[in-house]
Write a protein that holds these residues in place. Sequence first.
Motif, short mmCIF file in Angstrom:
data_model
loop_
_atom_site.label_atom_id
_atom_site.label_comp_id
_atom_site.label_asym_id
_atom_site.label_seq_id
_atom_site.Cartn_x
_atom_site.Cartn_y
_atom_site.Cartn_z
N ILE A 188 0.83 -1.21 0.00
CA ILE A 188 0.00 0.00 0.00
C ILE A 188 0.86 1.26 0.00
CG2 ILE A 188 -0.19 0.37 2.49
CD1 ILE A 188 -3.30 0.48 0.41
N GLY A 189 2.18 1.10 0.16
CA GLY A 189 3.07 2.24 0.36
C GLY A 189 3.20 3.17 -0.82
N TYR A 190 2.72 2.75 -2.00
CA TYR A 190 2.89 3.67 -3.12
C TYR A 190 2.01 4.91 -2.99
CZ TYR A 190 -1.18 1.70 -5.73
OH TYR A 190 -2.43 1.29 -6.14
N GLY A 191 1.07 4.88 -2.05
CA GLY A 191 0.37 6.11 -1.73
C GLY A 191 1.30 7.16 -1.15
N LYS A 192 2.39 6.71 -0.53
CA LYS A 192 3.41 7.62 0.00
C LYS A 192 4.48 7.94 -1.05
CE LYS A 192 2.11 7.74 4.44
NZ LYS A 192 1.81 8.98 5.19
#
Length: 536
Positions: free
Chosen positions: A49-53
């Motif tokens: 989910i980190g690609y939101g960051k």
Amino acid sequence: MSEQFDYIIVGAGSAGCVLAGRLSEDPATRVLLLEAGPPDRSLWIHLPIGYGKTMWSDTYNWRFNTDPDPNMNGRRIYWPRGKTLGGSSSINGLIYIRGQREDYDHWAALGNTGWGYEDVLPYFIKSEGNQRGAIPFHGSEGPLKVSDISARHELIEAFIDGAGQIGVPRTDDFNGAQQEGAGYYQLTTHKGWRCSTAKAYLDPGRGRQNLRIETGAFAAGLIMDGRRAVGVRFRQGGEIKSARCNAEVLLAAGSIQSPQLLQLSGIGPRALLEQHGIPVVLDAPGVGENLQDHLQIRLSFECTKPITVNDQLNSLVGKMQIGLQWLLFRSGPLAVGINQGGCFMRALADEASTPDIQFHVATLSADMAGGKVHPYSGFTMSICQLRPESRGHIRIRGADPFEPPEMQPNYLSTDLDRRTAVAGVKAVRAIAASVAMRPYVKREVKPGPQDATDDALLEFCRNNGATIFHPTGTCRMGIDPLAVVDARLRVNGVAGLRVVDCSVMPTLVSGNTNAPAVMMAEKAVDMIRADAKNKR
């Protein structure tokens, strides 16, 4: 650098990591891998989910913006690209899609011998470590791990049923015998973690004495000996350095920076190079032309039930639950990213013999990809045209290698592209209005019911369309005068130089581009080794 190498690879992205990992398997082959960004140490890279960051990170993302696009009402479109080991495979949406059989057969029909579907399928299989095992069309032993989304989601199930009600069948494999259908995506994840090409291909070789990885090494240009590439100049730690190779320079810097480096090195359109005072090594008018991308049109909806990721992220208890779900079981929203469901269908059914649009369905909603989620229960259905006719370009602005080039996508510049975009929006609305989905749709937030005519929907697309992160084609392979590389990915007219990334695609594939980039690099390694053997 005093050390001499056989191969210098520029760019440790989706293709570059494959090249470095595979070529260095031979202990007699000395490989230098140059990456402008830092090592891939951030947790946000490895957490799905980190690609939101990382979508907005100055550290791990080039954060490009296009030039104002007249077809998009003069808007600049944000183009994130990975700037770390793994490149865009370290910050992408993790979706594993190969494209259609017809995409590759079309490449071969254009004169690119060896790039038909039956030629490339073995390399997809070789690269893939699919959790389903070695079944038809798939591989189980490859480095790139591919996983199912194990948990079924009520909203995605309703979407799949709704697609079925408008004539799109359910499928459990978009990469099998045929692409058309609605279902869950497979992701490049493994046991709850992202599987970038750095993880898949570089990590196994990090201890090899014949592989040198330099991060923070920003390529500034090629070192040429006449019309032969013999090395690379790069900036590292505030210094300009150089490295030389005996065999080949392999450009894997992507569809923006590979043509930029060629142009900076005197390989490109003569008029452009002379305009900026760059000595012409080779007048290659196709370098930087033929730019293609998938334009994403996002429709957002408010959900009637509190079952979306918005609800979890807007609640402290919800955040704790999804955190514990990942920590204890390596599952849940943190382990699968954002887009779970998808659909490939024909929006212009009378004109398309194969799917011409792709859906990405997310159980959350925000104003833009990677943005803060809305305060209500929300979900998003995005569509993109799979094979756009619009063509743009990449062109240097001057001789400064550290200045981003001109990026002009020319989205929606053809009649077919405009009609497909409008038909795609209508397809989203048709599924949203289906008997299966209707109980979940409280309202269409964007564009909203006020946009009812084709003209209004096209204007919505112009004002809201964005990249889905698939720029390609700017160093395309072929046999015509505008082709930049041949079918073995060697730069036409230049010795010791290949391009191995999505810029060599003559036409954009029908789907996400990460898996094809890996396939192309796997195939390139075999060609590089065969050509080296023939020279002995």
